[in-house]
Design an enzyme around this catalytic site. Sequence first.
Site, PDB file in Angstrom:
ATOM      1  N   LYS A  67       0.853  -1.191   0.000  1.00 48.76           N
ATOM      2  CA  LYS A  67       0.000   0.000   0.000  1.00 48.76           C
ATOM      3  C   LYS A  67       0.890   1.243   0.000  1.00 48.76           C
ATOM      4  CE  LYS A  67      -3.823   0.975   0.748  1.00 48.76           C
ATOM      5  NZ  LYS A  67      -4.629   0.806   1.980  1.00 48.76           N
ATOM      6  N   HIS A  68       0.651   2.126  -0.959  1.00 45.48           N
ATOM      7  CA  HIS A  68       1.372   3.395  -1.027  1.00 45.48           C
ATOM      8  C   HIS A  68       2.883   3.199  -0.963  1.00 45.48           C
ATOM      9  CE1 HIS A  68      -2.204   5.844  -1.190  1.00 45.48           C
ATOM     10  NE2 HIS A  68      -2.713   5.165  -0.181  1.00 45.48           N
ATOM     11  N   ASN A 231      12.507   6.138   7.257  1.00 49.71           N
ATOM     12  CA  ASN A 231      13.103   5.132   8.112  1.00 49.71           C
ATOM     13  C   ASN A 231      12.145   3.965   8.298  1.00 49.71           C
ATOM     14  OD1 ASN A 231      15.559   6.461   8.717  1.00 49.71           O
ATOM     15  ND2 ASN A 231      14.599   7.608  10.372  1.00 49.71           N
ATOM     16  N   HIS A 392      13.847   5.203  -0.943  1.00 51.28           N
ATOM     17  CA  HIS A 392      13.015   6.398  -1.140  1.00 51.28           C
ATOM     18  C   HIS A 392      12.600   6.468  -2.611  1.00 51.28           C
ATOM     19  CE1 HIS A 392      13.680   8.172   2.817  1.00 51.28           C
ATOM     20  NE2 HIS A 392      14.947   7.819   2.712  1.00 51.28           N
TER      21      HIS A 392
END
Length: 392
Positions: A67-68, A231, A392
Amino acid sequence: MTELELKYGCNPNQKPSRIFMRDGGDLPITVLNGRPGYINFLDALNSWQLARELKEATGLPAAASFKHVSPAGAAVGLPLSETERRMYFVEESGDLSPIACAYIRARGADRLCSYGDWAALSDVCDADTARYLKAEVSDGIIAPGYTDEALEILKRKKKGGYNVVRIDPDYRPAPQEYKDVFGVTFQQGRNEYRIDESLLSNIVTECHDLPRQAKTDMLVALITLKYTQSNSVCYVKDGQAIGVGAGQQSRIHCTRLAGTKADGWRLRQHPQVLALPFIEGIRRPDRDNAIDVYLSDEWEDLLADGAWQRVFTERPRPLSPEEKKDWIAGLTGVTCGSDAFFPFGDNVERARKSGVRYIVQPGGSIRDDNVIETADKYNMVMAFTGMRLFHH
């Protein structure tokens, strides 16, 4: 197919949108059903890498629930216990295929966060997996293939609009990757660092007793973290992520968030939770939401007069804080992984409260001695990998 036009980007105002290959080659994916969007493909391609690498590292079928652009859960395909069948709402009797067990366990890590997920399988999707998925709220699936029966089941999901993507399992991307931010192009080498048991040899605690299952759990934690927004901290039990803390600016907040989710996973196994008297025909998401509120500090909202009748046939007794604490204390043998070093011993202290016995992290903090000392205080086993896993 060299490119695929998408409905829009992250948001409806972000047009035009497409996926394509920079070198002009063919895309490694084929859309078999539905019309996946921008975020769908971000989830699909990240989750596929996680599932594939889990299988490569453990030799077991693996799955992820995304999810996301972060995993809500990930797991390898070990058989389900009777308790797991009940807590994950497995209605089918008899043995299930390993790949179906992998996805059911991956989704079961955090069923609330897996609502509307993207599923990823390391192996061909079979009918067992498709039937389970058909009953869940999910946006799509990516796998290296589908049996004819599985594909027919999935094509009937969401009134025929369920997203089904096949990926070429032999596809390997270019060694360099690019990303544009504010008109500026970033370039870096892909993170191809191989995660295997050789990373687990540097045990820095007094206790060196690292059983086979704990090694597998460490691999599951590390590979899950590799594809989690940093993180991040991950708790794992028996080849299943049971708590993922993603995208927090503070590491202790990651550890607390992941620990709270692991505690919730444990509490869903409480006999009183398994026996909650739900009304007939209640939808799975409504059950998940009710269980989440029932176990939270807001349980009075669910059990108030006029509210509980919409969910239960009779008003259940809430679990007391002491009952919850005692039940969570029964969670043992958990592994905790971190994508970067623990800067303070407080992370170890919090992890211990959720049954953590094994820790794997890169090491390299100026306070490593304090972190090791804290682990030794509880007779934990901690391995330093020397490898950071920011994503990221």
